[in-house]
Structures are given as structure tokens and as C-alpha cells.
Design a protein around this motif. Structure first.
Motif, PDB file in Angstrom:
ATOM      1  N   ILE A  11       0.877  -1.177   0.000  1.00 40.10           N
ATOM      2  CA  ILE A  11       0.000   0.000   0.000  1.00 40.10           C
ATOM      3  C   ILE A  11       0.911   1.223   0.000  1.00 40.10           C
ATOM      4  N   GLY A  12       0.958   1.926  -1.115  1.00 43.14           N
ATOM      5  CA  GLY A  12       1.930   3.014  -1.294  1.00 43.14           C
ATOM      6  C   GLY A  12       3.088   2.455  -2.089  1.00 43.14           C
ATOM      7  N   ILE A  13       3.396   3.093  -3.224  1.00 42.03           N
ATOM      8  CA  ILE A  13       4.410   2.527  -4.122  1.00 42.03           C
ATOM      9  C   ILE A  13       5.382   3.617  -4.584  1.00 42.03           C
ATOM     10  N   GLY A  14       5.837   4.409  -3.608  1.00 44.73           N
ATOM     11  CA  GLY A  14       6.838   5.437  -3.902  1.00 44.73           C
ATOM     12  C   GLY A  14       8.244   4.867  -3.796  1.00 44.73           C
ATOM     13  N   LEU A  15       9.175   5.699  -3.345  1.00 41.14           N
ATOM     14  CA  LEU A  15      10.575   5.254  -3.226  1.00 41.14           C
ATOM     15  C   LEU A  15      10.681   3.949  -2.423  1.00 41.14           C
ATOM     16  N   ILE A  16      10.065   3.929  -1.240  1.00 42.00           N
ATOM     17  CA  ILE A  16      10.242   2.772  -0.351  1.00 42.00           C
ATOM     18  C   ILE A  16       9.419   1.578  -0.858  1.00 42.00           C
ATOM     19  N   THR A  37      -2.122   2.186  -4.713  1.00 41.72           N
ATOM     20  CA  THR A  37      -1.700   3.548  -4.395  1.00 41.72           C
ATOM     21  C   THR A  37      -2.885   4.467  -4.627  1.00 41.72           C
ATOM     22  N   ARG A  38      -2.790   5.638  -4.016  1.00 42.59           N
ATOM     23  CA  ARG A  38      -3.923   6.564  -3.990  1.00 42.59           C
ATOM     24  C   ARG A  38      -4.309   7.047  -5.383  1.00 42.59           C
ATOM     25  N   SER A  39      -3.327   7.409  -6.201  1.00 42.35           N
ATOM     26  CA  SER A  39      -3.655   8.048  -7.482  1.00 42.35           C
ATOM     27  C   SER A  39      -3.533   7.072  -8.654  1.00 42.35           C
ATOM     28  N   GLN A  40      -4.391   7.276  -9.632  1.00 45.45           N
ATOM     29  CA  GLN A  40      -4.333   6.455 -10.850  1.00 45.45           C
ATOM     30  C   GLN A  40      -3.001   6.686 -11.568  1.00 45.45           C
ATOM     31  N   HIS A  41      -2.505   7.921 -11.484  1.00 46.88           N
ATOM     32  CA  HIS A  41      -1.260   8.284 -12.168  1.00 46.88           C
ATOM     33  C   HIS A  41      -0.090   7.412 -11.676  1.00 46.88           C
ATOM     34  N   THR A  42       0.082   7.337 -10.351  1.00 48.80           N
ATOM     35  CA  THR A  42       1.188   6.541  -9.782  1.00 48.80           C
ATOM     36  C   THR A  42       0.960   5.053 -10.036  1.00 48.80           C
ATOM     37  N   LEU A  43      -0.322   4.642  -9.971  1.00 42.77           N
ATOM     38  CA  LEU A  43      -0.637   3.224 -10.198  1.00 42.77           C
ATOM     39  C   LEU A  43      -0.238   2.803 -11.618  1.00 42.77           C
ATOM     40  N   GLY A  99       7.024   3.700   8.189  1.00 43.54           N
ATOM     41  CA  GLY A  99       7.002   5.121   8.539  1.00 43.54           C
ATOM     42  C   GLY A  99       8.183   5.553   9.399  1.00 43.54           C
ATOM     43  N   SER A 100       8.592   6.813   9.191  1.00 38.38           N
ATOM     44  CA  SER A 100       9.771   7.328   9.879  1.00 38.38           C
ATOM     45  C   SER A 100       9.511   7.715  11.330  1.00 38.38           C
ATOM     46  N   THR A 101       8.248   7.752  11.741  1.00 41.15           N
ATOM     47  CA  THR A 101       7.945   7.997  13.155  1.00 41.15           C
ATOM     48  C   THR A 101       7.124   6.803  13.625  1.00 41.15           C
ATOM     49  N   GLY A 122       7.222  -0.935  11.721  1.00 40.45           N
ATOM     50  CA  GLY A 122       8.638  -1.059  11.348  1.00 40.45           C
ATOM     51  C   GLY A 122       9.143   0.213  10.686  1.00 40.45           C
ATOM     52  N   HIS A 123      10.468   0.310  10.612  1.00 41.50           N
ATOM     53  CA  HIS A 123      11.076   1.473   9.955  1.00 41.50           C
ATOM     54  C   HIS A 123      12.446   1.101   9.385  1.00 41.50           C
ATOM     55  N   PRO A 124      12.531   0.932   8.065  1.00 45.51           N
ATOM     56  CA  PRO A 124      13.849   0.685   7.476  1.00 45.51           C
ATOM     57  C   PRO A 124      14.649   1.987   7.411  1.00 45.51           C
ATOM     58  N   LEU A 125      15.862   1.964   7.947  1.00 44.56           N
ATOM     59  CA  LEU A 125      16.682   3.189   7.934  1.00 44.56           C
ATOM     60  C   LEU A 125      17.459   3.239   6.623  1.00 44.56           C
ATOM     61  N   ALA A 126      16.715   3.450   5.567  1.00 47.51           N
ATOM     62  CA  ALA A 126      17.328   3.476   4.237  1.00 47.51           C
ATOM     63  C   ALA A 126      16.480   4.376   3.373  1.00 47.51           C
ATOM     64  N   GLY A 127      17.101   5.108   2.500  1.00 53.73           N
ATOM     65  CA  GLY A 127      16.316   5.969   1.621  1.00 53.73           C
ATOM     66  C   GLY A 127      17.219   6.908   0.858  1.00 53.73           C
ATOM     67  N   LYS A 130      14.981  11.166  -3.115  1.00 53.06           N
ATOM     68  CA  LYS A 130      14.048  11.069  -4.244  1.00 53.06           C
ATOM     69  C   LYS A 130      12.710  10.471  -3.807  1.00 53.06           C
ATOM     70  N   SER A 131      11.672  10.646  -4.609  1.00 53.10           N
ATOM     71  CA  SER A 131      10.400   9.993  -4.287  1.00 53.10           C
ATOM     72  C   SER A 131       9.711   9.494  -5.545  1.00 53.10           C
ATOM     73  N   GLY A 132       8.662   8.693  -5.325  1.00 49.63           N
ATOM     74  CA  GLY A 132       7.906   8.135  -6.450  1.00 49.63           C
ATOM     75  C   GLY A 132       8.436   6.768  -6.873  1.00 49.63           C
ATOM     76  N   ASP A 238       5.163  15.727   7.402  1.00 57.63           N
ATOM     77  CA  ASP A 238       4.512  14.755   8.280  1.00 57.63           C
ATOM     78  C   ASP A 238       5.426  14.297   9.419  1.00 57.63           C
ATOM     79  N   VAL A 239       6.715  14.100   9.107  1.00 65.00           N
ATOM     80  CA  VAL A 239       7.656  13.682  10.160  1.00 65.00           C
ATOM     81  C   VAL A 239       7.695  14.758  11.256  1.00 65.00           C
ATOM     82  N   CYS A 240       7.780  16.027  10.848  1.00 66.41           N
ATOM     83  CA  CYS A 240       7.840  17.118  11.841  1.00 66.41           C
ATOM     84  C   CYS A 240       6.570  17.167  12.690  1.00 66.41           C
TER      85      CYS A 240
HETATM   86  P1  NAP Z   1       6.972   8.600  -1.778  1.00 64.07           P
HETATM   87  O1  NAP Z   1       8.034   8.141  -2.705  1.00 64.07           O
HETATM   88  O2  NAP Z   1       6.554  10.025  -1.810  1.00 64.07           O
HETATM   89  O3  NAP Z   1       5.657   7.676  -1.991  1.00 64.07           O
HETATM   90  C1  NAP Z   1       4.529   7.899  -1.213  1.00 64.07           C
HETATM   91  C2  NAP Z   1       3.445   6.885  -1.523  1.00 64.07           C
HETATM   92  O4  NAP Z   1       2.372   7.133  -0.605  1.00 64.07           O
HETATM   93  C3  NAP Z   1       2.841   7.012  -2.918  1.00 64.07           C
HETATM   94  O5  NAP Z   1       2.370   5.754  -3.341  1.00 64.07           O
HETATM   95  C4  NAP Z   1       1.657   7.969  -2.686  1.00 64.07           C
HETATM   96  O6  NAP Z   1       0.579   7.761  -3.564  1.00 64.07           O
HETATM   97  C5  NAP Z   1       1.198   7.520  -1.324  1.00 64.07           C
HETATM   98  N1  NAP Z   1       0.506   8.605  -0.602  1.00 64.07           N
HETATM   99  C6  NAP Z   1       0.923   9.894  -0.488  1.00 64.07           C
HETATM  100  N2  NAP Z   1       0.041  10.584   0.249  1.00 64.07           N
HETATM  101  C7  NAP Z   1      -0.961   9.737   0.567  1.00 64.07           C
HETATM  102  C8  NAP Z   1      -2.174   9.881   1.286  1.00 64.07           C
HETATM  103  N3  NAP Z   1      -2.517  11.026   1.842  1.00 64.07           N
HETATM  104  N4  NAP Z   1      -2.981   8.771   1.416  1.00 64.07           N
HETATM  105  C9  NAP Z   1      -2.625   7.595   0.855  1.00 64.07           C
HETATM  106  N5  NAP Z   1      -1.504   7.416   0.142  1.00 64.07           N
HETATM  107  C10 NAP Z   1      -0.668   8.471   0.015  1.00 64.07           C
HETATM  108  O7  NAP Z   1       7.363   8.302  -0.256  1.00 64.07           O
HETATM  109  P2  NAP Z   1       8.484   7.318   0.343  1.00 64.07           P
HETATM  110  O8  NAP Z   1       9.808   8.021   0.343  1.00 64.07           O
HETATM  111  O9  NAP Z   1       8.364   5.977  -0.261  1.00 64.07           O
HETATM  112  O10 NAP Z   1       8.020   7.275   1.879  1.00 64.07           O
HETATM  113  C11 NAP Z   1       6.995   6.420   2.314  1.00 64.07           C
HETATM  114  C12 NAP Z   1       7.123   6.214   3.804  1.00 64.07           C
HETATM  115  O11 NAP Z   1       8.429   5.692   4.077  1.00 64.07           O
HETATM  116  C13 NAP Z   1       6.979   7.466   4.645  1.00 64.07           C
HETATM  117  O12 NAP Z   1       6.214   7.194   5.785  1.00 64.07           O
HETATM  118  C14 NAP Z   1       8.406   7.792   5.076  1.00 64.07           C
HETATM  119  O13 NAP Z   1       8.407   8.418   6.348  1.00 64.07           O
HETATM  120  C15 NAP Z   1       9.031   6.419   5.122  1.00 64.07           C
HETATM  121  N6  NAP Z   1      10.479   6.375   4.896  1.00 64.07           N
HETATM  122  C16 NAP Z   1      11.025   7.147   3.899  1.00 64.07           C
HETATM  123  C17 NAP Z   1      12.392   7.101   3.697  1.00 64.07           C
HETATM  124  C18 NAP Z   1      13.034   7.959   2.626  1.00 64.07           C
HETATM  125  O14 NAP Z   1      14.238   8.192   2.669  1.00 64.07           O
HETATM  126  N7  NAP Z   1      12.289   8.430   1.653  1.00 64.07           N
HETATM  127  C19 NAP Z   1      13.200   6.242   4.469  1.00 64.07           C
HETATM  128  C20 NAP Z   1      12.588   5.421   5.425  1.00 64.07           C
HETATM  129  C21 NAP Z   1      11.228   5.508   5.632  1.00 64.07           C
HETATM  130  P3  NAP Z   1       0.275   8.623  -4.869  1.00 64.07           P
HETATM  131  O15 NAP Z   1       1.586   8.880  -5.556  1.00 64.07           O
HETATM  132  O16 NAP Z   1      -0.610   7.691  -5.650  1.00 64.07           O
HETATM  133  O17 NAP Z   1      -0.414   9.865  -4.424  1.00 64.07           O
END
Ligand code: NAP
Length: 308
Positions: A11-16, A37-43, A99-101, A122-127, A130-132, A238-240
Motif C-alpha cells: 500500500i503506497g508505491i513510492g521510493l520505499i 496507491t492513492r492516485s491512478q497516475h502513480t498506479l 514510517g519514519s515515526t 517497522g522502519h527501514p533506515l534506508a532511503g 528522491k520519491s515516487g 509529516d515527520v515534523c
Molecule cells: P513517496 O516516494 O513520496 O511515496 C509515497 C506513496 O504514498 C505514494 O504511493 C503515494 O501515492 C502515497 N501517498 C501519499 N500521500 C498519501 C495519502 N494522503 N494517502 C494515501 N496514500 C498516500 O514516499 P516514500 O519516500 O516511499 O516514503 C513512504 C514512507 O516511508 C513514509 O512514511 C516515510 O516516512 C518512510 N520512509 C522514507 C524514507 C526515505 O528516505 N524516503 C526512508 C525510510 C522511511 P500517490 O503517488 O498515488 O499519491
């Protein structure tokens, strides 16, 4: 490798999320990957990248019959995702997040989890900054820590299964209580990002230094901050907002120490400055020795060289 799970829902298909999807596929950890994922565009983009076997914008549909559900959305969206998927979760399923918190994610998700589901935060300390879905890559979690903050009632068996999953991705797994996690992360990750956002913002606001000078001469330290300050605004907002207490506590300590540094500079206390800079250099050395970084000046410069 034998599949560890029949069906994994992401659920959620961005960077992580997309990095996890790529590893699951590469390592054959699931018979079926369902992506939501929430949006058709990302899906659509996830589908073009071939990250899963089935795709839907409905979190509820995605989790049907899934043995493992991994939520990878900004922490502020945790509750709404939990509400959407809760009625469709399979009894005995493991639900986790990245999630980071942690205290806030537990407060948002745990009340909605059915009793017959194992929720393991859980929280993987990796990233990266970039996003998406295009930003993800296989191997992101290799050699990195993944911290679980399990609820006291979680049985050992699902915990061991989730641990084995992250270990298959190459992570080292640790457990701690959520409040402690939030304090540790406030200092090692959240504060550095806030400082970077602040310093880049300050440079941007300066009237006596032009924007072109900031960019042209950025090699001298500033550039390293701009990488952090380019991180995803939604995620960091959101983290803040969701680790407010720990961040404010660390910011208060940081401000006190900064004031003391300011005094040392004002009064020409070279010994004090030298002692601090020597102490901090040793920390850098320990991080390299612990395998958490390599002793090369990088910050993208190597990739830049390769590109030439
Ligand atoms: P990301 O690349 O921006 O991807 C976010 C994903 O969440 C997308 O699929 C997006 O969907 C979806 N999303 C965004 N807002 C939403 C909402 N209001 N309701 C439902 N879905 C929503 O983010 P990411 O970097 O993968 O981060 C995801 C999580 O991993 C966060 O909680 C972050 O704290 C944690 N994290 C991040 C890192 C890092 O370095 N980036 C490291 C460790 C943990 P759409 O695109 O379809 O809108």
C-alpha cells in the motif's frame, strides 16, 4: 528462494514501496504482489514499471487474502489507510509499515487493526532524497538497519517471519520501544534534515549574496546540505508534525549548543572549537568503521564523474 508469503500487498508505491517490490520480485519472496496507491497516475506508472502482478487504487481490495501487508505512505496518511483496509484484512495476516515515526503511526493504526491480525510497526533506515515509483531500486535495504517497534501482545512467530523477510532484503533487524525509536531518529535523521532545510532556506533569503553565487560556489559545504533539503516536502512535513515532542526536545538542546559555539567564536576560544571539532571527527570515523558509510567524499560526486 522459496516464496515466504503467498500474497504480499504493498500500500503506497513510492521510493520505499517500489524498492520493496523490486526486491520481492528479484528474490522471489511472494507468489503474488498486489500494488495499491492513492492516485491512478502513480498506479499506472507502477504497472508500466512492472512492479507487481495486480494493481488497484483500493487499499481494501489490495489487502484481500494478503498474508503480508506493507504500508509505505507518508506517516500522516497512516490512519486513513488503516481505516480503508481494516475490514478486508485476512485473519492471521501480518500488517507492517515503514514510517519514519513510530509512536504516532501506532496511535493512528493500532486502534483500527482487527484482533486476529498481527500489526508490527517497522522502519527501514534506508532511503534517498528522491520519491515516487521511479526512484526505487533493488538493494536499497542491503546492510541497512530495519527497526521494529512491536506491540507487547505480538506473538513471536509473526515477528520472526517479518524479521526473516527484512533479512532476506539484506537488512539487519533491531527492536526497540516506539518512544525510544522516535528520540533516536529525532537526532540521527529528523534534526539533520530540519537543519538542512533551515540553512538552505537562510541562504535563499540572503540579500547580500545572489542566488547565482550560492549555486556557483556551492562546493564548499552548502552542497552537502542541499541534498538533504531536496527531500520530499510531504514526507518531512509529516515527520515534523508526527514526531513533534522528540524533535522539539532535540532542537532545544541543539540551540543551546549552538549558542555555546557562537560564544566560543565571539570570544575567540580556539581551544574550545578545536576540542569540539576533534570530538565530532571521531564520530565520523566510528560511523565509517560501523559500515554505515564509506570513507570517500561522495554526495553524488562519484555518479557525476561516471556520467562524464
Ligand atoms: P513517496 O516516494 O513520496 O511515496 C509515497 C506513496 O504514498 C505514494 O504511493 C503515494 O501515492 C502515497 N501517498 C501519499 N500521500 C498519501 C495519502 N494522503 N494517502 C494515501 N496514500 C498516500 O514516499 P516514500 O519516500 O516511499 O516514503 C513512504 C514512507 O516511508 C513514509 O512514511 C516515510 O516516512 C518512510 N520512509 C522514507 C524514507 C526515505 O528516505 N524516503 C526512508 C525510510 C522511511 P500517490 O503517488 O498515488 O499519491
Amino acid at each position: 528462494m522459496q516464496p515466504m508469503f503467498d500474497r504480499i500487498a504493498l500500500i503506497g508505491i513510492g521510493l520505499i514501496g517500489s524498492s520493496i517490490a523490486r526486491d520481492i520480485r528479484k528474490l522471489g519472496l511472494a507468489r503474488e504482489i498486489v500494488i495499491s496507491t492513492r492516485s491512478q497516475h502513480t498506479l499506472t506508472r507502477a504497472e508500466e514499471l512492472g512492479l507487481g502482478d495486480r494493481y488497484t487504487t483500493s487499499a481494501a481490495q489490495a489487502v484481500e487474502n494478503a498474508d503480508l501487508v506493507i504500508v509505505s505512505v507518508p506517516v500522516g496518511a497512516s490512519e486513513s489507510v488503516a481505516v480503508q483496509m481494516a475490514p478486508a484484512l485476512k485473519p492471521g495476516a501480518i500488517v507492517t509499515d515503514v514510517g519514519s515515526t513510530k509512536a504516532s503511526v501506532i496511535a493512528q493504526m493500532a486502534p483500527h487493526m482487527p484482533d486476529d491480525v498481527h500489526f508490527i510497526p517497522g522502519h527501514p533506515l534506508a532511503g534517498t532524497e528522491k520519491s515516487g515509483p521511479d526512484a526505487g531500486f533493488s538493494g536499497l535495504f542491503k546492510g541497512r538497519w530495519c527497526i521494529f517497534t512491536p506491540l507487547p501482545e505480538t506473538p513471536a512467530e509473526p515477528l520472526a517471519r517479518l524479521r526473516a523477510f527484512w533479512e532476506a532484503l539484506g537488512s539487519k533487524v533491531d527492536e526497540m520501544d516506539p518512544q525510544h525509536h522516535d528520540k533516536v531518529l529525532a537526532i540521527v535523521s529528523h534534526l539533520p534534515h530540519i537543519i538542512a532545510y533551515n540553512i538552505v532556506g537562510t541562504a535563499d533569503d540572503l540579500e547580500t549574496v545572489t542566488e547565482s553565487e550560492v549555486i556557483k560556489y556551492s562546493a564548499s559545504g552548502f552542497r552537502d546540505f542541499t541534498r538533504l533539503a531536496a527531500s520530499d516536502p510531504t514526507m518531512w512535513r509529516d515527520v515534523c508534525l508526527h514526531n513533534k515532542d522528540a524533535i522539539l526536545e532535540m532542537l532545544a538542546r541543539f540551540s543551546e549548543d549552538l549558542a555555546s559555539l557562537q560564544r566560543a567564536i565571539r570570544w575567540g576560544e580556539g581551544d574550545k572549537l578545536f576540542e569540539l571539532f576533534t570530538r565530532t571527527r571521531a564520530i565520523r570515523r566510528s560511523i565509517v568503521e560501523a559500515g554505515q558509510d564509506v570513507d570517500v567524499p561522495d554526495f553524488g560526486r562519484h555518479a557525476l564523474e561516471e556520467k562524464k
